[in-house]
Design a protein around this motif. Structure first.
Motif, PDB file in Angstrom:
ATOM      1  N   UNK A  37      -9.868 -21.967  22.443  1.00 22.04           N
ATOM      2  CA  UNK A  37     -10.329 -23.363  22.330  1.00 22.04           C
ATOM      3  C   UNK A  37     -11.790 -23.428  21.905  1.00 22.04           C
ATOM      4  N   UNK A  38     -12.555 -22.372  22.165  1.00 22.24           N
ATOM      5  CA  UNK A  38     -13.989 -22.368  21.845  1.00 22.24           C
ATOM      6  C   UNK A  38     -14.314 -21.740  20.491  1.00 22.24           C
ATOM      7  N   UNK A  39     -13.362 -21.111  19.862  1.00 21.15           N
ATOM      8  CA  UNK A  39     -13.638 -20.442  18.584  1.00 21.15           C
ATOM      9  C   UNK A  39     -13.853 -21.468  17.473  1.00 21.15           C
ATOM     10  N   UNK A  40     -14.729 -21.146  16.520  1.00 21.74           N
ATOM     11  CA  UNK A  40     -14.918 -22.057  15.392  1.00 21.74           C
ATOM     12  C   UNK A  40     -13.636 -22.170  14.570  1.00 21.74           C
ATOM     13  N   UNK A  41     -13.442 -23.297  13.958  1.00 19.62           N
ATOM     14  CA  UNK A  41     -12.231 -23.572  13.177  1.00 19.62           C
ATOM     15  C   UNK A  41     -12.554 -23.616  11.683  1.00 19.62           C
ATOM     16  N   UNK A  42     -11.509 -23.609  10.892  1.00 22.65           N
ATOM     17  CA  UNK A  42     -11.653 -23.754   9.452  1.00 22.65           C
ATOM     18  C   UNK A  42     -12.432 -22.609   8.829  1.00 22.65           C
ATOM     19  N   UNK A  43     -13.202 -22.934   7.804  1.00 18.88           N
ATOM     20  CA  UNK A  43     -13.988 -21.915   7.113  1.00 18.88           C
ATOM     21  C   UNK A  43     -15.040 -21.294   8.030  1.00 18.88           C
ATOM     22  N   UNK A  44     -15.536 -22.058   9.016  1.00 19.73           N
ATOM     23  CA  UNK A  44     -16.501 -21.507   9.979  1.00 19.73           C
ATOM     24  C   UNK A  44     -15.877 -20.341  10.759  1.00 19.73           C
ATOM     25  N   UNK A  45     -14.617 -20.485  11.116  1.00 22.32           N
ATOM     26  CA  UNK A  45     -13.930 -19.413  11.833  1.00 22.32           C
ATOM     27  C   UNK A  45     -13.776 -18.163  10.983  1.00 22.32           C
ATOM     28  N   UNK A  46     -13.453 -18.348   9.701  1.00 17.20           N
ATOM     29  CA  UNK A  46     -13.338 -17.192   8.808  1.00 17.20           C
ATOM     30  C   UNK A  46     -14.701 -16.543   8.589  1.00 17.20           C
ATOM     31  N   UNK A  47     -15.750 -17.347   8.483  1.00 18.14           N
ATOM     32  CA  UNK A  47     -17.103 -16.785   8.344  1.00 18.14           C
ATOM     33  C   UNK A  47     -17.470 -15.949   9.578  1.00 18.14           C
ATOM     34  N   UNK A  48     -17.051 -16.398  10.752  1.00 19.77           N
ATOM     35  CA  UNK A  48     -17.355 -15.664  11.981  1.00 19.77           C
ATOM     36  C   UNK A  48     -16.712 -14.276  11.977  1.00 19.77           C
ATOM     37  N   UNK A  49     -15.567 -14.148  11.330  1.00 20.47           N
ATOM     38  CA  UNK A  49     -14.849 -12.877  11.288  1.00 20.47           C
ATOM     39  C   UNK A  49     -15.230 -12.050  10.069  1.00 20.47           C
ATOM     40  N   UNK A  50     -15.309 -12.695   8.904  1.00 23.45           N
ATOM     41  CA  UNK A  50     -15.483 -11.983   7.639  1.00 23.45           C
ATOM     42  C   UNK A  50     -16.917 -11.952   7.118  1.00 23.45           C
TER      43      UNK A  50
END
Length: 171
Positions: A37-50
């Motif tokens: 529930x606290x993880x960033x969503x959308x492109x922000x979430x992919x940026x956090x990983x990649x």
């Protein structure tokens, strides 16, 4: 992709010197982040990983203006991972693409993990894209020497093909 092309996945793991435990740990980490529930969503979430994308821009789909971002991935240096986010910021589509021009392939060159959807569509006149049987799966129907085939892709990466009307596992 293990469910579609298990032998190729095993080869890749050996090339990467990755153990089954490391793969499970990476999958667990990804799942925790993807559903937190606290993880960033959308492109922000992919940026956090990649990390930072190599390119960002917009693409028009009819009346919609969507954000598009691409990342390079070490295992596929000739490809980029593309994500398309809709007006609300949610990622609508993500897959591997070839930067620049598509690569035309002959029928004999259809080898798993060597081409993407656009390569197959450009290589076989009349090819038609289809939704796949599961999320992030895609299909392309095409003809070669008067026979019809269906190519299967996972995250845009070619997995194999079968004669039309048959499953990949039966081919």
């Amino acid at each position: 992709m293990r469910d579609v092309n298990a032998p190729r996945v095993e080869e890749a793991l050996k090339e990467l010197h990755a153990s089954a435990a490391e793969v499970r740990a990476a999958q667990t980490q990804w799942t925790k982040m993807a559903y937190s529930a606290r993880a960033p969503r959308g492109l922000r979430g992919l940026r956090a990983v990649l990390g930072s994308p190599v390119s960002e821009g917009t693409a028009e789909f009819g009346a919609l203006s969507c954000k598009v971002a691409r990342w390079r991935l070490p295992y596929w240096p000739e490809l980029e991972f593309e994500a398309v986010a809709g007006p609300g910021g949610g990622v609508w589509h993500q897959w591997l693409v070839r930067p620049g021009e598509v690569r035309r392939v002959g029928f004999a060159e259809l080898v798993p993990w060597t081409c993407v959807v656009a390569d197959v569509v450009a290589s076989f006149p009349g090819a038609e894209q289809r939704e796949g049987a599961a999320p992030n799966h895609w299909a392309v129907d095409f003809s070669h020497e008067s026979r019809k085939y269906r190519a299967l892709f996972v995250y845009g990466l070619f997995q194999g093909f079968a004669p039309a009307g048959r499953n990949l596992a039966d081919a």
